[in-house]
Design a protein around this motif. Structure first.
Motif, PDB file in Angstrom:
ATOM      1  N   MET A 185      14.060  14.040  -2.719  1.00  0.00           N
ATOM      2  CA  MET A 185      14.924  14.852  -1.856  1.00  0.00           C
ATOM      3  C   MET A 185      15.803  13.952  -0.983  1.00  0.00           C
ATOM      4  O   MET A 185      16.982  14.256  -0.767  1.00  0.00           O
ATOM      5  CB  MET A 185      14.092  15.814  -1.023  1.00  0.00           C
ATOM      6  N   LEU A 186      15.257  12.850  -0.494  1.00  0.00           N
ATOM      7  CA  LEU A 186      16.054  11.899   0.290  1.00  0.00           C
ATOM      8  C   LEU A 186      17.155  11.287  -0.570  1.00  0.00           C
ATOM      9  O   LEU A 186      18.297  11.133  -0.119  1.00  0.00           O
ATOM     10  CB  LEU A 186      15.160  10.804   0.871  1.00  0.00           C
ATOM     11  N   GLU A 187      16.825  10.953  -1.828  1.00  0.00           N
ATOM     12  CA  GLU A 187      17.826  10.400  -2.742  1.00  0.00           C
ATOM     13  C   GLU A 187      18.935  11.404  -3.017  1.00  0.00           C
ATOM     14  O   GLU A 187      20.118  11.053  -2.981  1.00  0.00           O
ATOM     15  CB  GLU A 187      17.161   9.972  -4.055  1.00  0.00           C
ATOM     16  N   ARG A 188      18.562  12.656  -3.256  1.00  0.00           N
ATOM     17  CA  ARG A 188      19.549  13.696  -3.536  1.00  0.00           C
ATOM     18  C   ARG A 188      20.521  13.888  -2.380  1.00  0.00           C
ATOM     19  O   ARG A 188      21.709  14.109  -2.579  1.00  0.00           O
ATOM     20  CB  ARG A 188      18.845  15.024  -3.839  1.00  0.00           C
ATOM     21  N   GLU A 189      19.991  13.814  -1.166  1.00  0.00           N
ATOM     22  CA  GLU A 189      20.810  14.019   0.028  1.00  0.00           C
ATOM     23  C   GLU A 189      21.418  12.706   0.549  1.00  0.00           C
ATOM     24  O   GLU A 189      22.158  12.719   1.519  1.00  0.00           O
ATOM     25  CB  GLU A 189      19.977  14.667   1.136  1.00  0.00           C
ATOM     26  N   ASN A 190      21.074  11.593  -0.106  1.00  0.00           N
ATOM     27  CA  ASN A 190      21.516  10.258   0.296  1.00  0.00           C
ATOM     28  C   ASN A 190      21.203   9.975   1.770  1.00  0.00           C
ATOM     29  O   ASN A 190      22.044   9.468   2.513  1.00  0.00           O
ATOM     30  CB  ASN A 190      23.006  10.047   0.005  1.00  0.00           C
ATOM     31  N   VAL A 191      19.989  10.314   2.167  1.00  0.00           N
ATOM     32  CA  VAL A 191      19.512  10.038   3.522  1.00  0.00           C
ATOM     33  C   VAL A 191      18.812   8.687   3.471  1.00  0.00           C
ATOM     34  O   VAL A 191      17.787   8.536   2.815  1.00  0.00           O
ATOM     35  CB  VAL A 191      18.554  11.142   4.018  1.00  0.00           C
ATOM     36  N   ARG A 192      19.371   7.721   4.177  1.00  0.00           N
ATOM     37  CA  ARG A 192      18.845   6.355   4.137  1.00  0.00           C
ATOM     38  C   ARG A 192      18.346   5.924   5.507  1.00  0.00           C
ATOM     39  O   ARG A 192      18.836   6.390   6.539  1.00  0.00           O
ATOM     40  CB  ARG A 192      19.907   5.389   3.633  1.00  0.00           C
ATOM     41  N   ASP A 193      17.382   5.018   5.483  1.00  0.00           N
ATOM     42  CA  ASP A 193      16.802   4.455   6.713  1.00  0.00           C
ATOM     43  C   ASP A 193      16.271   5.544   7.651  1.00  0.00           C
ATOM     44  O   ASP A 193      16.445   5.472   8.871  1.00  0.00           O
ATOM     45  CB  ASP A 193      17.824   3.564   7.440  1.00  0.00           C
ATOM     46  N   HIS A 194      15.632   6.542   7.063  1.00  0.00           N
ATOM     47  CA  HIS A 194      15.049   7.643   7.842  1.00  0.00           C
ATOM     48  C   HIS A 194      13.771   8.094   7.127  1.00  0.00           C
ATOM     49  O   HIS A 194      13.831   8.589   6.007  1.00  0.00           O
ATOM     50  CB  HIS A 194      16.047   8.805   7.930  1.00  0.00           C
ATOM     51  N   VAL A 195      12.637   7.877   7.769  1.00  0.00           N
ATOM     52  CA  VAL A 195      11.368   8.276   7.167  1.00  0.00           C
ATOM     53  C   VAL A 195      11.110   9.755   7.460  1.00  0.00           C
ATOM     54  O   VAL A 195      11.426  10.241   8.546  1.00  0.00           O
ATOM     55  CB  VAL A 195      10.192   7.404   7.678  1.00  0.00           C
ATOM     56  N   ILE A 196      10.586  10.452   6.472  1.00  0.00           N
ATOM     57  CA  ILE A 196      10.141  11.834   6.656  1.00  0.00           C
ATOM     58  C   ILE A 196       8.668  11.895   6.280  1.00  0.00           C
ATOM     59  O   ILE A 196       8.264  11.408   5.216  1.00  0.00           O
ATOM     60  CB  ILE A 196      10.962  12.833   5.822  1.00  0.00           C
ATOM     61  N   VAL A 197       7.871  12.482   7.173  1.00  0.00           N
ATOM     62  CA  VAL A 197       6.425  12.611   6.996  1.00  0.00           C
ATOM     63  C   VAL A 197       6.082  14.099   6.941  1.00  0.00           C
ATOM     64  O   VAL A 197       6.412  14.847   7.867  1.00  0.00           O
ATOM     65  CB  VAL A 197       5.646  11.959   8.160  1.00  0.00           C
ATOM     66  N   VAL A 198       5.431  14.526   5.854  1.00  0.00           N
ATOM     67  CA  VAL A 198       4.929  15.898   5.758  1.00  0.00           C
ATOM     68  C   VAL A 198       3.422  15.831   5.974  1.00  0.00           C
ATOM     69  O   VAL A 198       2.713  15.143   5.249  1.00  0.00           O
ATOM     70  CB  VAL A 198       5.272  16.549   4.404  1.00  0.00           C
ATOM     71  N   THR A 199       2.970  16.547   6.996  1.00  0.00           N
ATOM     72  CA  THR A 199       1.560  16.538   7.380  1.00  0.00           C
ATOM     73  C   THR A 199       0.919  17.841   6.934  1.00  0.00           C
ATOM     74  O   THR A 199       1.491  18.918   7.110  1.00  0.00           O
ATOM     75  CB  THR A 199       1.434  16.369   8.904  1.00  0.00           C
ATOM     76  N   ARG A 200      -0.288  17.718   6.368  1.00  0.00           N
ATOM     77  CA  ARG A 200      -1.048  18.908   5.951  1.00  0.00           C
ATOM     78  C   ARG A 200      -2.454  18.832   6.517  1.00  0.00           C
ATOM     79  O   ARG A 200      -3.121  17.809   6.433  1.00  0.00           O
ATOM     80  CB  ARG A 200      -1.134  18.996   4.431  1.00  0.00           C
ATOM     81  N   TRP A 201      -2.860  19.956   7.094  1.00  0.00           N
ATOM     82  CA  TRP A 201      -4.239  20.142   7.506  1.00  0.00           C
ATOM     83  C   TRP A 201      -4.834  21.106   6.485  1.00  0.00           C
ATOM     84  O   TRP A 201      -4.449  22.272   6.410  1.00  0.00           O
ATOM     85  CB  TRP A 201      -4.316  20.732   8.918  1.00  0.00           C
ATOM     86  N   TYR A 202      -5.758  20.624   5.669  1.00  0.00           N
ATOM     87  CA  TYR A 202      -6.344  21.401   4.574  1.00  0.00           C
ATOM     88  C   TYR A 202      -7.164  22.555   5.136  1.00  0.00           C
ATOM     89  O   TYR A 202      -7.960  22.385   6.047  1.00  0.00           O
ATOM     90  CB  TYR A 202      -7.216  20.489   3.713  1.00  0.00           C
ATOM     91  N   GLY A 203      -6.943  23.733   4.559  1.00  0.00           N
ATOM     92  CA  GLY A 203      -7.595  24.936   5.053  1.00  0.00           C
ATOM     93  C   GLY A 203      -8.795  25.394   4.259  1.00  0.00           C
ATOM     94  O   GLY A 203      -9.347  26.459   4.521  1.00  0.00           O
TER      95      GLY A 203
END
Length: 118
Positions: free
Chosen positions: A75-93
């Motif tokens: 998704m970062l490649e598609r949007e050409n977002v560089r030098d920006h980390v994205i973290v998706v956090t999950r708490w398992y239910g």
């Protein structure tokens, strides 16, 4: 650092997304360390992440959620977002989400990217 809590809740699992500017793997590690100073994020089941560096190098981690880092990176490649980390956090239910977990990762990243220009 931007944190967007409560993006998705599904069958007991909860998702949040965070991100911020980084320019190297060392800065990614520092970002994750800062994020995990928040006990809520430190106790999360998964903190999956990806970054596309300015030189085109992609870095990612699934943190036990197989395939999630690659989704974020694509998704970062598609949007050409560089030098920006994205973290998706999950708490398992307690219930397996199957393929829905990948849709949730995508929705978290979309929410982050739409929330404010990176």
């Amino acid at each position: 650092m931007r944190k967007i809590p409560g993006v998705i809740s599904d069958r007991g699992s909860k998702y949040a997304v965070s991100g911020g500017p980084v320019a190297s793997r060392i800065e990614v590690d520092q970002f994750l360390k800062t994020l995990k100073r928040d006990k809520k994020f430190a106790k999360a089941t998964h903190n999956t992440w990806a970054v596309l560096l300015a030189d085109g190098t992609g870095l990612k981690s699934d943190d036990g959620e197989a395939g999630a880092g690659m989704i974020i990176l694509k998704m970062l490649e598609r949007e050409n977002v560089r030098d920006h980390v994205i973290v998706v956090t999950r708490w398992y239910g307690g219930k397996h989400l199957g393929g829905d977990r990948f849709r949730h990762v995508q929705e978290c990243v979309r929410t982050y990217l739409l929330s404010e220009p990176t």
